[in-house]
Design a protein around this motif. Structure first.
Motif, mmCIF file in Angstrom:
data_model
loop_
_atom_site.group_PDB
_atom_site.id
_atom_site.type_symbol
_atom_site.label_atom_id
_atom_site.label_comp_id
_atom_site.label_asym_id
_atom_site.label_seq_id
_atom_site.Cartn_x
_atom_site.Cartn_y
_atom_site.Cartn_z
ATOM 1 N N UNK A 140 18.133 -60.284 -76.004
ATOM 2 C CA UNK A 140 18.766 -61.119 -77.025
ATOM 3 C C UNK A 140 18.287 -60.666 -78.395
ATOM 4 N N UNK A 141 17.887 -61.632 -79.259
ATOM 5 C CA UNK A 141 17.212 -61.372 -80.535
ATOM 6 C C UNK A 141 18.155 -60.918 -81.652
ATOM 7 N N UNK A 142 18.977 -59.916 -81.382
ATOM 8 C CA UNK A 142 19.942 -59.442 -82.389
ATOM 9 C C UNK A 142 21.223 -60.250 -82.206
ATOM 10 N N UNK A 143 21.515 -61.147 -83.125
ATOM 11 C CA UNK A 143 22.591 -62.122 -82.898
ATOM 12 C C UNK A 143 23.978 -61.490 -82.852
ATOM 13 N N UNK A 144 24.105 -60.267 -83.365
ATOM 14 C CA UNK A 144 25.385 -59.544 -83.300
ATOM 15 C C UNK A 144 25.635 -58.932 -81.933
ATOM 16 N N UNK A 145 24.584 -58.832 -81.123
ATOM 17 C CA UNK A 145 24.719 -58.181 -79.827
ATOM 18 C C UNK A 145 24.780 -56.665 -79.960
ATOM 19 N N UNK A 146 24.794 -55.997 -78.812
ATOM 20 C CA UNK A 146 24.865 -54.541 -78.809
ATOM 21 C C UNK A 146 24.945 -54.041 -77.378
ATOM 22 N N UNK A 147 25.325 -52.775 -77.244
ATOM 23 C CA UNK A 147 25.422 -52.182 -75.900
ATOM 24 C C UNK A 147 25.306 -50.673 -76.001
ATOM 25 N N UNK A 148 24.641 -50.067 -75.019
ATOM 26 C CA UNK A 148 24.750 -48.617 -74.838
ATOM 27 C C UNK A 148 24.443 -48.269 -73.385
ATOM 28 N N UNK A 149 24.950 -47.135 -72.968
ATOM 29 C CA UNK A 149 24.578 -46.530 -71.686
ATOM 30 C C UNK A 149 23.663 -45.372 -72.050
ATOM 31 N N UNK A 150 22.393 -45.428 -71.623
ATOM 32 C CA UNK A 150 21.459 -44.414 -72.110
ATOM 33 C C UNK A 150 21.541 -43.114 -71.301
ATOM 34 N N UNK A 151 20.731 -42.135 -71.700
ATOM 35 C CA UNK A 151 20.800 -40.780 -71.128
ATOM 36 C C UNK A 151 20.423 -40.744 -69.652
ATOM 37 N N UNK A 152 19.791 -41.822 -69.146
ATOM 38 C CA UNK A 152 19.400 -41.891 -67.736
ATOM 39 C C UNK A 152 20.312 -42.812 -66.936
ATOM 40 N N UNK A 153 21.435 -43.208 -67.540
ATOM 41 C CA UNK A 153 22.398 -44.038 -66.814
ATOM 42 C C UNK A 153 22.044 -45.515 -66.753
ATOM 43 N N UNK A 154 21.106 -45.961 -67.621
ATOM 44 C CA UNK A 154 20.738 -47.379 -67.669
ATOM 45 C C UNK A 154 21.589 -48.087 -68.722
ATOM 46 N N UNK A 155 22.185 -49.210 -68.343
ATOM 47 C CA UNK A 155 22.966 -50.029 -69.275
ATOM 48 C C UNK A 155 22.018 -50.923 -70.073
ATOM 49 N N UNK A 156 22.160 -50.902 -71.394
ATOM 50 C CA UNK A 156 21.370 -51.791 -72.261
ATOM 51 C C UNK A 156 22.338 -52.772 -72.908
ATOM 52 N N UNK A 157 22.211 -54.030 -72.524
ATOM 53 C CA UNK A 157 23.135 -55.060 -72.996
ATOM 54 C C UNK A 157 22.363 -56.090 -73.806
ATOM 55 N N UNK A 158 22.671 -56.181 -75.098
ATOM 56 C CA UNK A 158 22.063 -57.172 -75.984
ATOM 57 C C UNK A 158 23.099 -58.252 -76.232
ATOM 58 N N UNK A 159 22.777 -59.474 -75.839
ATOM 59 C CA UNK A 159 23.767 -60.552 -75.911
ATOM 60 C C UNK A 159 23.886 -61.155 -77.311
ATOM 61 N N UNK A 160 25.118 -61.425 -77.715
ATOM 62 C CA UNK A 160 25.362 -62.140 -78.966
ATOM 63 C C UNK A 160 24.695 -63.518 -78.901
ATOM 64 N N UNK A 161 24.190 -63.988 -80.050
ATOM 65 C CA UNK A 161 23.437 -65.235 -80.076
ATOM 66 C C UNK A 161 24.322 -66.464 -80.245
ATOM 67 N N UNK A 162 24.008 -67.506 -79.474
ATOM 68 C CA UNK A 162 24.734 -68.778 -79.583
ATOM 69 C C UNK A 162 24.619 -69.347 -80.998
ATOM 70 N N UNK A 163 23.449 -69.210 -81.626
ATOM 71 C CA UNK A 163 23.166 -69.870 -82.901
ATOM 72 C C UNK A 163 24.143 -69.472 -84.013
ATOM 73 N N UNK A 164 24.683 -68.264 -83.973
ATOM 74 C CA UNK A 164 25.616 -67.823 -85.021
ATOM 75 C C UNK A 164 27.062 -67.823 -84.522
ATOM 76 N N UNK A 165 27.314 -68.619 -83.489
ATOM 77 C CA UNK A 165 28.651 -68.692 -82.904
ATOM 78 C C UNK A 165 29.355 -69.955 -83.399
ATOM 79 N N UNK A 166 30.527 -69.830 -84.025
ATOM 80 C CA UNK A 166 31.203 -71.019 -84.556
ATOM 81 C C UNK A 166 31.616 -71.982 -83.441
ATOM 82 N N UNK A 167 31.758 -73.267 -83.777
ATOM 83 C CA UNK A 167 32.003 -74.317 -82.780
ATOM 84 C C UNK A 167 33.209 -74.081 -81.882
ATOM 85 N N UNK A 168 34.226 -73.378 -82.383
ATOM 86 C CA UNK A 168 35.446 -73.193 -81.587
ATOM 87 C C UNK A 168 35.319 -72.021 -80.611
ATOM 88 N N UNK A 169 34.200 -71.306 -80.655
ATOM 89 C CA UNK A 169 34.000 -70.153 -79.778
ATOM 90 C C UNK A 169 32.837 -70.438 -78.828
#
Length: 311
Positions: free
Chosen positions: A254-283
């Motif tokens: 988590x931590x980075x409220x914008x989220x992020x993703x990459x597939x690294x050079x060893x085939x590991x998926x890195x998924x950073x989840x978007x933060x609830x705190x900066x998510x508007x009420x309708x989403x």
């Protein structure tokens, strides 16, 4: 299948803004979004096996308002409606509100009873569990090295402060200005050598038993799944442990409220989840991950995109 959510940062407070004054934070609304997530997860068929809460469950605002305990009670009460275990990572906002010693005796200590024999030394909050055959989840403690939440006279505090000041000469240790390694700020932390050694042994066991492993921690450990600041201090050390084994398929953060993703050079998926705190009420910002033999499918809600992760 299992649920994922990050950076709820609940406080019973009017909307505010981040430290830069630009990004809106929906403090009170975040509890409603959590309730929506719990309702959605409760309808999953077949039922979820567990939920991963990736840290920053309540906001640091609660500390100065004297509302840390009540805010945490409200968040845990909502999560407590789930009929499955919830596993918690500890983030910087937990430590703005509570000492590490306090958190051990709180509802945020999700270490399974009976797991004590296989834990790292000291008060490190890392553990692992196997919810299904040949599948393991490792929870890392990304603030094992940190000046947050520790007694000022403790050896670990002094060690962490020395490292931080060595890498960050700024008067404000939360400022990355001018740093060659901008992740060395006070609101981040790192992994002790003892935790990394323990992590290496867990992954060795998983290799030997042909397991697939998902790792979670509050802080991202790959620069391409984050910005240059929101990373664990010694993220490269954690990556090198992972890359010396075959078993890890995904790292969740988590931590980075914008989220992020990459597939690294060893085939590991890195998924950073978007933060609830900066998510508007309708989403919203949560997801469900469905695990198959050779892939995981993330079904995201609101700001979190769907994703297929092959391995």
């Amino acid at each position: 299948s299992f649920g994922v959510i990050a950076d709820i940062q609940y406080a019973d407070a009017e909307d505010g803004y981040d430290f830069g004054g630009y990004r809106r934070r929906y403090y009170r609304q975040s509890l409603n979004l959590l309730q929506d997530a719990v309702k959605a997860w409760a309808t999953e068929r077949p039922p979820l096996a567990f939920v991963l809460q990736l840290g920053d469950s309540i906001d640091g605002l609660n500390a100065c308002r004297g509302e840390a305990e009540s805010a945490l009670e409200q968040v845990l009460a909502v999560l407590g409606r789930l009929p499955v275990p919830v596993h918690h990572a500890w983030g910087n906002h937990e430590f703005y509100n509570f000492s590490r010693a306090h958190l051990v005796h709180s509802g945020l200590n999700s270490c399974p009873t009976g797991a004590m024999a296989s834990l790292p030394a000291g008060d490190c909050q890392a553990y692992h569990f196997s919810p299904a055959a040949r599948f393991r989840v490792v929870v890392l403690d990304a603030y094992d090295l940190s000046i947050l939440g520790r007694e000022l006279d403790s050896p670990r505090y002094r060690e962490s402060l020395r490292l931080l000041q060595e890498k960050n000469p700024n008067d404000n240790l939360n400022s990355p200005t001018g740093l060659k390694e901008p992740q060395f700020v006070e609101f981040n932390g790192g992994f002790s050598q003892a935790q990394l050694d323990w992590f290496n042994e867990v992954l060795k066991f998983s290799d030997e038993n042909q397991e697939k492993v998902v790792v979670m921690g509050h802080l991202p450990i790959h620069p391409d799944a984050s910005d240059r600041v929101c990373l664990a201090w010694n993220y490269e050390d954690a990556l090198s442990v992972i890359h010396s084994h075959e078993c890890v398929v995904c790292f969740l953060a988590g931590h980075l409220h914008d989220g992020g993703y990459c597939l690294d050079s060893h085939g590991v998926h890195h998924l950073t989840l978007e933060g609830v705190i900066e998510t508007p009420p309708e989403s919203n910002a949560f997801g469900t991950i469905y695990v198959y033999e050779h892939k995981m499918i993330l079904k995201g809600r609101g700001r979190i995109s769907d994703r297929i992760m092959h391995f």
